[in-house]
Scaffold this active site. Sequence first.
Site, PDB file in Angstrom:
ATOM      1  N   CYS A  36       0.816  -1.215   0.000  1.00 33.61           N
ATOM      2  CA  CYS A  36       0.000   0.000   0.000  1.00 33.61           C
ATOM      3  C   CYS A  36       0.848   1.263   0.000  1.00 33.61           C
ATOM      4  O   CYS A  36       0.333   2.341  -0.257  1.00 33.61           O
ATOM      5  CB  CYS A  36      -0.957  -0.003   1.187  1.00 33.61           C
ATOM      6  SG  CYS A  36      -0.133   0.154   2.780  1.00 33.61           S
ATOM      7  N   ASP A  38       2.329   2.699   2.589  1.00 32.56           N
ATOM      8  CA  ASP A  38       2.340   3.441   3.852  1.00 32.56           C
ATOM      9  C   ASP A  38       3.647   3.208   4.593  1.00 32.56           C
ATOM     10  O   ASP A  38       4.128   2.083   4.688  1.00 32.56           O
ATOM     11  CB  ASP A  38       1.184   2.994   4.757  1.00 32.56           C
ATOM     12  CG  ASP A  38      -0.180   3.314   4.173  1.00 32.56           C
ATOM     13  OD1 ASP A  38      -0.301   4.327   3.468  1.00 32.56           O
ATOM     14  OD2 ASP A  38      -1.116   2.544   4.428  1.00 32.56           O
ATOM     15  N   CYS A  61      -1.908   7.127   3.325  1.00 28.77           N
ATOM     16  CA  CYS A  61      -3.292   7.560   3.157  1.00 28.77           C
ATOM     17  C   CYS A  61      -3.836   8.204   4.430  1.00 28.77           C
ATOM     18  O   CYS A  61      -3.184   8.236   5.468  1.00 28.77           O
ATOM     19  CB  CYS A  61      -4.152   6.360   2.763  1.00 28.77           C
ATOM     20  SG  CYS A  61      -4.271   5.123   4.079  1.00 28.77           S
ATOM     21  N   CYS A 105      -3.860  -0.335   8.279  1.00 27.49           N
ATOM     22  CA  CYS A 105      -3.242   0.871   8.838  1.00 27.49           C
ATOM     23  C   CYS A 105      -3.154   0.785  10.357  1.00 27.49           C
ATOM     24  O   CYS A 105      -2.161   1.218  10.955  1.00 27.49           O
ATOM     25  CB  CYS A 105      -4.021   2.113   8.421  1.00 27.49           C
ATOM     26  SG  CYS A 105      -3.920   2.458   6.646  1.00 27.49           S
TER      27      CYS A 105
END
Length: 142
Positions: A36, A38, A61, A105
């Site tokens: 992703c 991150d 994000c 996350c």
Amino acid sequence: MEYNDKVMDHFMNPRNVGDFPEGEDIGTGTVGNERCGDIMRVFLRVEGDVIVDAKFKTFGCGAAVATSSIATEMVIGKTLQEAAQITNKAVTEALEGLPAAKAHCSVLAEEALHAALWNYAQKHGLVIDGVKPPIDESERAH
């Protein structure tokens, strides 16, 4: 993707962004997710065995920023051992939920916090129950 008001507040008004001056005795943990993109870095300032301040820098994000923000709020004032008990589920609950596609996350926030605890413990010859060495990104399941 729809975020609730609390997630949006922590994304739009993140708490504890930044780091500490060079040379301070802090715990630092960095984790990332290749899939992703991150990347989270958490910094902990500890006095005795209490976390007196926490900061973060996150590239990712809105959910990544929000989970980093709330995780730093959650650890300030806790002992090292209490902070080690914070899980991704606790982070998600503190944000009053995350979309399923963004659950990773909260996992990264837990991992970054634990990596910072591990780093601090290693520097000071401490053992914090439940805190293990950070996951090497190359070992993460893809």
